[in-house]
Design a protein around this motif. Structure first.
Motif, PDB file in Angstrom:
ATOM      1  N   HIS A 191       0.820  -1.205   0.000  1.00  9.24           N
ATOM      2  CA  HIS A 191       0.000   0.000   0.000  1.00  9.24           C
ATOM      3  C   HIS A 191       0.865   1.272   0.000  1.00  9.24           C
ATOM      4  O   HIS A 191       1.984   1.259   0.504  1.00  9.24           O
ATOM      5  CB  HIS A 191      -0.900   0.028   1.235  1.00  9.24           C
ATOM      6  CG  HIS A 191      -2.066  -0.896   1.124  1.00  9.24           C
ATOM      7  ND1 HIS A 191      -1.922  -2.231   0.848  1.00  9.24           N
ATOM      8  CD2 HIS A 191      -3.401  -0.678   1.227  1.00  9.24           C
ATOM      9  CE1 HIS A 191      -3.118  -2.796   0.792  1.00  9.24           C
ATOM     10  NE2 HIS A 191      -4.024  -1.879   1.020  1.00  9.24           N
ATOM     11  N   TYR A 193       0.303   5.904   0.277  1.00 10.34           N
ATOM     12  CA  TYR A 193      -0.632   6.849   0.904  1.00 10.34           C
ATOM     13  C   TYR A 193      -0.681   8.169   0.152  1.00 10.34           C
ATOM     14  O   TYR A 193       0.242   8.534  -0.568  1.00 10.34           O
ATOM     15  CB  TYR A 193      -0.274   7.091   2.373  1.00 10.34           C
ATOM     16  CG  TYR A 193       0.991   7.887   2.591  1.00 10.34           C
ATOM     17  CD1 TYR A 193       2.232   7.265   2.619  1.00 10.34           C
ATOM     18  CD2 TYR A 193       0.954   9.272   2.774  1.00 10.34           C
ATOM     19  CE1 TYR A 193       3.391   7.995   2.811  1.00 10.34           C
ATOM     20  CE2 TYR A 193       2.117  10.006   2.980  1.00 10.34           C
ATOM     21  CZ  TYR A 193       3.326   9.358   3.000  1.00 10.34           C
ATOM     22  OH  TYR A 193       4.479  10.078   3.185  1.00 10.34           O
ATOM     23  N   LYS A 194      -1.806   8.833   0.348  1.00 11.07           N
ATOM     24  CA  LYS A 194      -2.021  10.144  -0.281  1.00 11.07           C
ATOM     25  C   LYS A 194      -2.619  11.063   0.763  1.00 11.07           C
ATOM     26  O   LYS A 194      -3.600  10.709   1.433  1.00 11.07           O
ATOM     27  CB  LYS A 194      -2.997   9.940  -1.437  1.00 11.07           C
ATOM     28  CG  LYS A 194      -3.347  11.160  -2.193  1.00 11.07           C
ATOM     29  CD  LYS A 194      -2.315  11.552  -3.213  1.00 11.07           C
ATOM     30  CE  LYS A 194      -2.422  10.786  -4.510  1.00 11.07           C
ATOM     31  NZ  LYS A 194      -1.456  11.266  -5.514  1.00 11.07           N
ATOM     32  N   GLU A 195      -2.037  12.257   0.909  1.00 11.33           N
ATOM     33  CA  GLU A 195      -2.571  13.210   1.884  1.00 11.33           C
ATOM     34  C   GLU A 195      -3.638  14.084   1.253  1.00 11.33           C
ATOM     35  O   GLU A 195      -3.446  14.618   0.151  1.00 11.33           O
ATOM     36  CB  GLU A 195      -1.444  14.057   2.473  1.00 11.33           C
ATOM     37  CG  GLU A 195      -1.159  13.665   3.895  1.00 11.33           C
ATOM     38  CD  GLU A 195       0.296  13.417   4.197  1.00 11.33           C
ATOM     39  OE1 GLU A 195       0.590  12.794   5.225  1.00 11.33           O
ATOM     40  OE2 GLU A 195       1.148  13.832   3.410  1.00 11.33           O
ATOM     41  N   THR A 236      -5.659  11.005   5.343  1.00 16.78           N
ATOM     42  CA  THR A 236      -4.713  10.163   4.604  1.00 16.78           C
ATOM     43  C   THR A 236      -5.443   8.941   4.066  1.00 16.78           C
ATOM     44  O   THR A 236      -6.118   8.225   4.820  1.00 16.78           O
ATOM     45  CB  THR A 236      -3.535   9.718   5.503  1.00 16.78           C
ATOM     46  OG1 THR A 236      -3.034  10.852   6.198  1.00 16.78           O
ATOM     47  CG2 THR A 236      -2.411   9.122   4.675  1.00 16.78           C
ATOM     48  N   LEU A 237      -5.302   8.742   2.774  1.00 11.62           N
ATOM     49  CA  LEU A 237      -5.882   7.553   2.131  1.00 11.62           C
ATOM     50  C   LEU A 237      -4.772   6.511   1.981  1.00 11.62           C
ATOM     51  O   LEU A 237      -3.722   6.801   1.400  1.00 11.62           O
ATOM     52  CB  LEU A 237      -6.432   7.935   0.749  1.00 11.62           C
ATOM     53  CG  LEU A 237      -6.922   6.787  -0.129  1.00 11.62           C
ATOM     54  CD1 LEU A 237      -8.131   6.079   0.489  1.00 11.62           C
ATOM     55  CD2 LEU A 237      -7.283   7.301  -1.535  1.00 11.62           C
ATOM     56  N   PHE A 238      -5.001   5.330   2.534  1.00 10.65           N
ATOM     57  CA  PHE A 238      -4.050   4.219   2.381  1.00 10.65           C
ATOM     58  C   PHE A 238      -4.678   3.213   1.425  1.00 10.65           C
ATOM     59  O   PHE A 238      -5.765   2.673   1.704  1.00 10.65           O
ATOM     60  CB  PHE A 238      -3.764   3.557   3.733  1.00 10.65           C
ATOM     61  CG  PHE A 238      -3.036   4.452   4.693  1.00 10.65           C
ATOM     62  CD1 PHE A 238      -1.657   4.601   4.637  1.00 10.65           C
ATOM     63  CD2 PHE A 238      -3.730   5.175   5.660  1.00 10.65           C
ATOM     64  CE1 PHE A 238      -0.987   5.443   5.528  1.00 10.65           C
ATOM     65  CE2 PHE A 238      -3.079   6.014   6.548  1.00 10.65           C
ATOM     66  CZ  PHE A 238      -1.701   6.149   6.483  1.00 10.65           C
ATOM     67  N   THR A 283       2.143  10.655  -4.162  1.00 13.36           N
ATOM     68  CA  THR A 283       1.768   9.378  -3.528  1.00 13.36           C
ATOM     69  C   THR A 283       2.993   8.907  -2.745  1.00 13.36           C
ATOM     70  O   THR A 283       4.074   8.751  -3.315  1.00 13.36           O
ATOM     71  CB  THR A 283       1.399   8.336  -4.612  1.00 13.36           C
ATOM     72  OG1 THR A 283       0.396   8.906  -5.435  1.00 13.36           O
ATOM     73  CG2 THR A 283       0.881   7.055  -3.988  1.00 13.36           C
ATOM     74  N   LEU A 286       5.462   3.374   1.586  1.00 12.36           N
ATOM     75  CA  LEU A 286       5.520   2.966   2.996  1.00 12.36           C
ATOM     76  C   LEU A 286       6.495   1.810   3.147  1.00 12.36           C
ATOM     77  O   LEU A 286       6.271   0.736   2.569  1.00 12.36           O
ATOM     78  CB  LEU A 286       4.132   2.536   3.467  1.00 12.36           C
ATOM     79  CG  LEU A 286       3.075   3.647   3.469  1.00 12.36           C
ATOM     80  CD1 LEU A 286       1.676   3.060   3.556  1.00 12.36           C
ATOM     81  CD2 LEU A 286       3.314   4.615   4.621  1.00 12.36           C
ATOM     82  N   ARG A 369      -7.042  -1.584   9.198  1.00 13.65           N
ATOM     83  CA  ARG A 369      -7.653  -1.728   7.877  1.00 13.65           C
ATOM     84  C   ARG A 369      -8.782  -2.750   7.884  1.00 13.65           C
ATOM     85  O   ARG A 369      -9.853  -2.544   7.343  1.00 13.65           O
ATOM     86  CB  ARG A 369      -6.556  -2.167   6.893  1.00 13.65           C
ATOM     87  CG  ARG A 369      -6.904  -2.047   5.461  1.00 13.65           C
ATOM     88  CD  ARG A 369      -5.873  -2.768   4.611  1.00 13.65           C
ATOM     89  NE  ARG A 369      -5.940  -4.213   4.811  1.00 13.65           N
ATOM     90  CZ  ARG A 369      -5.246  -5.088   4.096  1.00 13.65           C
ATOM     91  NH1 ARG A 369      -4.418  -4.673   3.166  1.00 13.65           N
ATOM     92  NH2 ARG A 369      -5.355  -6.380   4.309  1.00 13.65           N
TER      93      ARG A 369
END
Ligand SMILES: Cc1cc2nc3c(=O)[nH]c(=O)nc-3n(C[C@H](O)[C@H](O)[C@H](O)COP(=O)(O)OP(=O)(O)OC[C@H]3O[C@@H](n4cnc5c(N)ncnc54)[C@H](O)[C@@H]3O)c2cc1C
Length: 450
Positions: A191, A193-195, A236-238, A283, A286, A369
């Protein structure tokens, strides 16, 4: 004459460390590749926030900054869970009063640390000064000035590499004579992430509950949001890189809109800038980085993310990096201020704990999750709350990690995992914890946590 120490990287860990070393009387040069955050109008990361908890405060307390930073925090006593179908609810982090984690601005915290660092006569800060490598044997760091391109070296008695997960100081270990003894692993999560942002209301209020860490768990992906003092939330989108629900499949505004309508319908009306945020923000990847040894030749030491970058799901990366400074300082005290010996011995004391929090953070990724909205998991949390409320000495795994700065991460991991296993087993066999008599359970658990 005081010993000369170079700290590479004026982020969270490096600046805290530089302050502590200056308080101890060393001549400190703190170098940072970016410009001075305090002069920048659009500070990268100013709107980004972090969860600060007890171990982090312990580091701030060491340098006399706890109260100042507490005033910048928003307490978050629990997770606010937003199921796809059904009412949102709060799951407390602890069964005890006054136990909460705190949302704090990364940029604001870094600026406060830099202000404090700037108050010492024996601490010089060089901005726009990018480290290009370190000679471990002679303790010489090479730099390039980002403004005029000039290259120069600084020879020190000791060098600390606190230059983050992409550390240039660490990379020098691959090239030098110490490389044969240097172990390194970097594991990426599937995965990224996007802020994103939830802005404040027109009168500066909060659009969703202020005092909580919000989670929209969707099994396979999730959204989280932490509050900021100005009424906004950093979201934050994971999401997986590839596959059915993934970044790969969100390449147009329409696809993004449909994805949010299907998965996060309650928060969508609060995100007017979603499309712009999504397509203009990078993007982020992690990764967990483990390496060993953190020192070579006893003159150079890695600390913070440079030594042990972890995934953010326990909210402990910065907290662990601040705790690094405390553990180092305690050892230095014990060794009567002998920096050479402290650097040589430090990772033998500390590494087992940073390895543990790295593994716990991966566990928590799956928990947040996939499980936080699951009924068995919720019963387990209720049972933990009941135990914490009834027995003053009972501590859940989460409490040991987050609220007990005197329990090492490695101990919290071993005991916490054993407790989790037992509690999940019990909760999978019952319908409700309300009428449960917990006396015997507590006695059984004692064998695990004493
Ligand atoms: C999405 C996300 C969310 C997170 N949330 C949390 C949370 O809620 N709670 C928590 O405790 N932790 C959290 N973390 C982890 C936390 O951000 C890090 O653990 C922490 O920032 C580590 O501090 P550091 O000083 O070691 O590294 P950094 O903060 O990365 O600082 C490194 C500094 O070194 C500078 N630098 C880099 N290279 C060079 C060079 N060659 N020369 C000179 N300077 C250089 C950088 O510009 C930077 O200023 C999160 C991380 C991510 C990615």
């Amino acid at each position: 004459m005081a010993q000369k120490v170079v700290v590479v990287g004026a982020g969270l860990c490096g600046t805290l460390l530089a302050i502590r070393l200056a308080q101890r009387g060393y001549r400190v040069i703190l170098t940072e590749k970016r410009d001075d955050l305090r002069k920048m109008e659009n500070v990268e990361g100013r709107s980004i926030n972090l969860a600060l908890s007890d171990r982090g405060f312990r580091g701030l307390r060491l340098v006399g900054m706890e109260d100042e930073i507490r005033a910048q925090c928003i307490p978050m006593p629990g997770r606010r869970i937003h199921p796809l179908n059904g009412e949102e609810f709060t799951s407390p982090y602890s069964g005890r009063e006054k136990k909460f984690i705190n949302s704090v601005s990364r940029g604001g915290l870094n600026i406060s640390l830099l202000d404090k660092a700037g108050s010492f006569e024996n601490l010089e800060i060089l901005f726009n000064t990018c480290c290009t490598g370190v000679d471990y044997d002679s303790a010489t760091a090479s730099f390039e000035n980002d403004k005029d391109g000039k290259a120069f070296d600084i020879k020190a008695d000791f060098i600390f590499g606190t230059d983050g997960s992409n550390s240039a100081v660490r990379k020098s270990l691959f090239a030098g004579s110490h490389r044969l003894l240097f172990s390194y692993s970097q594991s990426y999560l599937s995965h990224a992430y996007k802020e994103l942002t939830i802005p404040p209301t027109s009168d500066g209020g909060f659009r969703i509950l202020k005092n909580a860490l919000h989670i929209w768990p969707r099994g396979g992906f999730m959204l989280i949001a932490l509050p900021n003092l100005d009424g906004s939330f950093t979201v934050t989108l994971f999401l997986a890189h590839k596959g059915e629900n993934s970044f790969e499949n969100l390449s147009t505004a329409g696809e993004l809109q449909d994805f949010f309508v299907a998965n996060f319908p309650d928060v969508l009306p609060h995100m007017p800038d979603l499309v712009n945020d999504f397509f203009s923000n990078p993007t982020g990847l992690l990764a967990t980085i483990k390496c060993h040894p953190w020192s070579a030749g006893e003159k150079v030491l890695l600390m913070g993310d440079a030594a042990h970058a972890i995934v953010p799901f326990y909210g402990q990366g910065m907290n662990a990096s601040f705790e690094d400074v405390v553990v180092f300082d305690e050892l230095l005290e014990k060794l009567n201020g002998d920096l050479k010996e402290t650097i040589g011995r430090y990772d033998s004391i500390r590494k087992k704990d940073t390895d543990a929090i790295a593994d716990l953070a991966i566990d928590n990724f799956y928990e947040m999750r996939d499980h936080v909205a699951d009924p068995v998991f919720q019963r387990k949390r209720q049972l933990e709350m009941k135990l914490e409320q009834t027995y003053p000495d009972y501590l859940s795994k989460y409490s040991m990690v987050t609220f007990k700065e005197d329990i090492p991460y490695s101990k919290a991991m071993t005991k916490g995992r054993a407790q989790d296993e037992k509690l999940m087993d019990i909760c999978s066999q019952i319908e409700s914890v309300d009428d449960m008599i917990i006396e015997q359970l507590y006695e059984d658990l004692k064998t695990i946590f004493y």
